[in-house]
Scaffold this motif. Structure first.
Motif, short mmCIF file in Angstrom:
data_model
loop_
_atom_site.label_atom_id
_atom_site.label_comp_id
_atom_site.label_asym_id
_atom_site.label_seq_id
_atom_site.Cartn_x
_atom_site.Cartn_y
_atom_site.Cartn_z
N LEU A 176 -7.66 9.07 -7.89
CA LEU A 176 -6.43 8.62 -7.24
C LEU A 176 -6.47 7.12 -6.96
CD1 LEU A 176 -5.94 11.59 -4.74
CD2 LEU A 176 -4.40 10.96 -6.60
N LEU A 177 -7.64 6.63 -6.55
CA LEU A 177 -7.76 5.20 -6.23
C LEU A 177 -7.53 4.34 -7.46
CD1 LEU A 177 -8.43 2.91 -4.25
CD2 LEU A 177 -10.84 3.25 -4.83
N ARG A 178 -8.21 4.67 -8.55
CA ARG A 178 -8.05 3.87 -9.76
C ARG A 178 -6.61 3.91 -10.27
NH1 ARG A 178 -12.66 1.86 -11.71
NH2 ARG A 178 -14.65 2.79 -11.09
N SER A 179 -5.97 5.06 -10.13
CA SER A 179 -4.57 5.17 -10.55
C SER A 179 -3.67 4.31 -9.68
CB SER A 179 -4.12 6.64 -10.47
OG SER A 179 -4.91 7.45 -11.32
N ALA A 180 -3.95 4.28 -8.37
CA ALA A 180 -3.16 3.43 -7.47
C ALA A 180 -3.36 1.96 -7.79
CB ALA A 180 -3.54 3.72 -6.03
N LEU A 181 -4.60 1.57 -8.09
CA LEU A 181 -4.86 0.18 -8.45
C LEU A 181 -4.17 -0.20 -9.76
CD1 LEU A 181 -8.67 -0.04 -7.53
CD2 LEU A 181 -6.74 -0.98 -6.25
N LEU A 182 -4.11 0.75 -10.68
CA LEU A 182 -3.42 0.50 -11.94
C LEU A 182 -1.92 0.30 -11.70
CD1 LEU A 182 -3.55 0.33 -15.04
CD2 LEU A 182 -3.22 2.81 -15.09
N CYS A 183 -1.35 1.14 -10.83
CA CYS A 183 0.07 0.98 -10.50
C CYS A 183 0.33 -0.36 -9.83
CB CYS A 183 0.52 2.12 -9.58
SG CYS A 183 0.60 3.74 -10.36
N LEU A 184 -0.62 -0.82 -9.04
CA LEU A 184 -0.44 -2.06 -8.30
C LEU A 184 -0.57 -3.29 -9.19
CD1 LEU A 184 -0.12 -3.36 -5.46
CD2 LEU A 184 -2.62 -3.41 -5.34
N ARG A 185 -1.58 -3.31 -10.06
CA ARG A 185 -1.89 -4.51 -10.83
C ARG A 185 -1.53 -4.42 -12.32
NH1 ARG A 185 -2.39 -8.73 -7.39
NH2 ARG A 185 -3.90 -8.33 -5.74
N GLY A 186 -1.19 -3.23 -12.80
CA GLY A 186 -0.89 -3.09 -14.22
C GLY A 186 0.38 -3.83 -14.61
N SER A 187 0.42 -4.30 -15.84
CA SER A 187 1.57 -5.06 -16.34
C SER A 187 2.69 -4.11 -16.74
CB SER A 187 1.16 -5.92 -17.52
OG SER A 187 2.29 -6.54 -18.08
N ARG A 188 3.89 -4.36 -16.21
CA ARG A 188 5.05 -3.55 -16.56
C ARG A 188 6.00 -4.30 -17.51
NH1 ARG A 188 3.71 -1.84 -11.41
NH2 ARG A 188 3.84 0.42 -11.09
#
Length: 606
Positions: A570-582
């Motif tokens: 869950l943490l890694r997924s949240a970090l991806l949502c936060l910092r991932g390029s959209r």
């Protein structure tokens, strides 16, 4: 020993140091004494130490060890203590001095005359058992008014005499001024270590956090438990932790209220970055009570150990006292922080939400985070401002943490869902048969379902496994991840949010699975902050039981492992949502089918 030293009948305390004690032990005398003192271990001790131990030295040489205990032997301490028991009893019979032994460190206290009798007997009887007191390293700590008497009586010995105090078993024995001097020296060392750790925390935040919580902070735990009135003396250490180490680890300068929050245990929403000044008084009282029954027997010179039932009762009582104290601190913190932080604390105290903070950052287990990920994770945990974020999302909405968790652009929400679904399926395959992801449900052929049920012919659930709840019966699971800080949930209690999603899932699929598939249905509702709903907790409890039985592990160990895996997913997924390029993906040229001759001719490539 501090208590005995302060007694008006006590003139001094003698701290004895022996030369090479464990290696000089008379093995023959020790084995003889153990036959009488403790027959229960005599046979094992004789079989282990009757013959000389073979020691292999670099270069092909071999030595035979015929005396002393073997280094690394689990029996060594037991063997040594039992072998010296006759010496301890003999000293008690000839002298009125009170004594305390810890391994090869002997301590005697009382009047100067009684201590001298005790010392003389020790120097006579000790060497026969392999205990050779080294007078040059022994210290006699006396009260100031007894110094002259002590020097005249011990004049013929090489024993050192002091009136202020001396280090004793890692603590301090003597006057208050010596205690403060000793502790101040230690505090300077600890402050330097904390400052050095803060330098490493800049590139390795998670590793340094683990080093502090599992290592460095326990350097002063013993002092908190054995020395009184240390609150003011530890103030420089607290300033180093609060002002230097904590900002380096978290990347955030905290208010006093936030500092109090981070000092709480992880399970209570904190980070375990304890405040030694505040801990000192409670730790000293707690462990004085726990060790009280044993300390009383030492003062009375009674050889029988205290009743274990009594010890356990005191430990349970002190544990309850500590928990009440921590809950009061948590209530105080909740009463002083803002509503935004209060919501974050409630989310952080959910079962499993803090597991990522309590594990070692082991790369092979995928439990390691880089410095930016760890600091972002801490800020997400407490809903602090996250730096270096865009102001507007590519979808056109205002971009913030809450929007990042629910925005569907970039596919990160789907990746988060797939990650957790696949993790649950992988763990189910360890204990169940017929595990499948995205199973298609059977068509409805006349069954009457409740209103709101999903009747689509191609309806799918996330996971199916056979034999989870009942033998040879299929169990269907459906995963949902909600963001409790979304605008639509701001005014709802956490339990209400979980129940809403569980109810919705059951309304859609429960009756269809029960009637058509004749199986069981369990909704697995998680939050982006690491919490989970009631049915999801029961599911993980059952999964831990099955895994523990199959692997031969304890239930607690297995449950901790499951929570850690889910927490990091869950943490890694949240970090991806936060910092991932959209941003929109650019069209990449297909290079595999290029004809180089044609390209060369068209572009005049030379």
């Amino acid at each position: 020993m501090n208590s005995l030293f302060q007694h008006e009948e006590t003139d001094a305390v003698l701290l004895v140091d022996a030369s090479n004690a464990f290696n000089s032990l008379n093995r023959a005398a020790a084995l003889h004494n153990i036959r009488i003192v403790c027959p229960a271990v005599a046979t094992f001790a004789i079989n282990t130490y009757r013959a000389s131990a073979r020691l292999f030295v670099t270069g092909g040489k071999e030595l035979f060890s015929a005396e002393g205990t073997t280094q690394g032997d689990p029996l060594a301490m037991c063997l040594y203590a039992l072998s010296l028991q006759p010496l301890i009893s003999r000293l008690q019979a000839v002298s009125q001095a009170k004594q305390c032994w810890f391994a090869d460190d002997a301590t005697g206290c009382g009047s100067i005359q009684n201590i001298k009798v005790w010392w003389d007997e020790l120097t006579v009887a000790g060497p026969d058992l392999g205990y050779n007191p080294n007078a040059g390293k022994c210290w006699l700590v006396t009260k100031p008014e007894k110094e002259e008497t002590a020097r005249s009586i011990f004049e013929e010995t090489a024993i050192n005499i002091a009136t202020e105090g001396r280090k004793h078993l890692g603590a301090a024995l003597g006057s208050r001024s010596y205690l403060e001097q000793y502790v101040n020296g230690k505090v300077e060392e600890w402050v330097e270590q904390v400052t050095k750790l803060a330098e490493f925390a800049l590139p390795q935040s998670q590793a340094c956090y683990a080093a502090f919580t599992y290592g460095l902070k326990h350097r002063w735990t013993y002092f908190l438990r054995t020395l009184p009135d240390l609150e003011d003396l530890l103030a420089p250490l607290e300033r180093a932790i609060a002002d230097v180490l904590k900002p380096s680890i978290t990347g955030h300068y905290c208010t006093q209220e936030e500092r109090e929050l981070l000092a709480l245990p992880v399970r209570m929403g904190g980070m375990g970055l304890t405040n030694p000044s505040q801990e000192a008084a409670s730790e000293y009282v707690a462990y004085a009570n726990i060790s009280g029954p044993l300390a009383q027997r030492i003062k009375s010179q009674v050889h029988e150990p205290p009743d274990e039932t009594e010890i356990h009762a005191v430990q349970r009582e002190m544990c309850l006292v500590k928990n009440r104290y921590l809950k009061e601190k948590l209530d105080q913190v909740k009463g002083s922080v803002s509503g935004k932080t209060l919501r974050a604390v409630d989310l952080a105290t959910q079962k499993g939400a803090s597991s990522w903070l309590t594990v070692f950052p082991i790369r092979d287990m995928n439990f390691d985070l880089n410095k930016s990920e760890f600091r972002d994770a801490v800020k997400l945990r407490y809903d602090w401002d996250v730096p270096d974020m865009p102001s507007v999302c590519v979808c056109g909405d205002h971009f913030n943490v809450d929007h990042a968790m629910i925005c569907k652009r970039g596919g990160f929400v789907i990746q988060r869902y797939n990650e957790l679904r696949d993790l649950q399926a992988e763990m189910l395959r360890m204990v169940c048969n017929g595990v499948e992801t995205e199973p298609v449900l059977q068509d409805i052929t006349g069954e009457e379902l409740n209103r709101g049920a999903n009747t689509a012919p191609d309806a799918r659930l996330d996971i199916v496994a056979r034999g989870f709840w009942e033998r040879q019966r299929s169990a269907f699971f459906d995963v949902r991840i909600c963001h409790p800080n979304a605008d639509s949930y701001r005014d709802m209690d956490l339990n209400q949010i979980y129940r809403q999603h569980e109810t919705e899932k059951k309304r859609q699929y429960a009756s269809r699975v029960l009637q058509v598939e004749q199986a069981t249905f369990t909704p697995l509702v998680f939050s982006t902050t690491g919490g989970m709903a009631a049915e999801c907790k029961r599911y993980h409890s059952r999964l831990a039981e099955l895994l523990a039985t199959k692997k031969g592990e304890s239930y607690a160990t297995t449950m901790s492992w499951i929570r850690a895996r889910v927490s990091f997913a869950l943490l890694r997924s949240a970090l991806l949502c936060l910092r991932g390029s959209r941003a929109k993906r650019r069209i990449h040229l297909e290079l595999m089918d290029i004809d180089f001759d044609i390209e060369r001719g068209h572009a005049n490539i030379r």
